[in-house]
Motif scaffolding. Structure first.
Motif: not given
Length: 180
Positions: A50-51, A53-56, A76-80
């Motif tokens: 999660l961290q 993901t939010f950075i990305k 999509r970012i979280a899934s990847n």
């Protein structure tokens, strides 16, 4: 969000970016956590992913084209990120996907944050037996009730293919749960 376009402008404008990002965090943190948690199973791993993901998301907000909904892009970012995390762990442990899923299920039983009963555990075991894409589709439809249209944006697959994938996943899970 009422006016997503306006919100995205706030997210990308230097004067309002920080405040808008905090709002984004509060809106999506829990939903994304549970999405990630259903993939990686472990609370600690879900927090890490999660961290990341939010950075990305934060680093790439200026690159968001608006071709999909903001939440679809973030999912999509979280899934990847979740899949990347699982693949890195599998590589580090020198195991394949099936062995990774077995490892995750064994750790889930010991996870102090897992509050499910035997039925929930058996459901998670059934989901873990599915191919990666079916797991994603099933988790997002069943646990988060994400519409096929939004799933199509997130997974970049047609709605028809997603409906078929979900139907097949449900049949496989039913078969697993009813076997002796």
């Amino acid at each position: 969000m009422d006016n997503e376009h306006h919100f995205i402008q706030r997210l990308t404008h230097p004067a309002s970016k920080e405040a808008a990002y905090k709002e984004l965090l509060s809106l999506y943190k829990e939903r994304l956590y549970w999405h990630i948690r259903h993939i990686v199973k472990s609370h600690d791993d879900a927090d890490d992913v999660l961290q990341n993901t939010f950075i990305k998301v934060y680093k790439n907000l200026d690159n968001f084209k608006g071709n999909s909904k903001l939440f679809s892009w973030m999912y999509r970012i979280a899934s990847n990120e979740s899949i990347t995390h699982l693949n890195k762990n599998a590589k580090r442990l020198h195991v394949n996907n099936e062995e990774t899923q077995e490892y995750l299920m064994n750790n889930l039983k010991a996870d102090v944050y897992f509050q499910g009963d035997d039925i929930q555990l058996k459901l998670q075991q059934a989901i873990a037996k599915l191919p990666e894409k079916q797991q994603l589709v099933f988790n997002m439809r069943y646990f988060q009730d994400i519409k096929y249209k939004d799933l199509s944006d997130i997974l970049e697959t047609s709605e028809g293919a997603l409906k078929a994938s979900y139907h097949i996943a449900v049949k496989k899970i039913e078969a697993y749960l009813t076997q002796d």
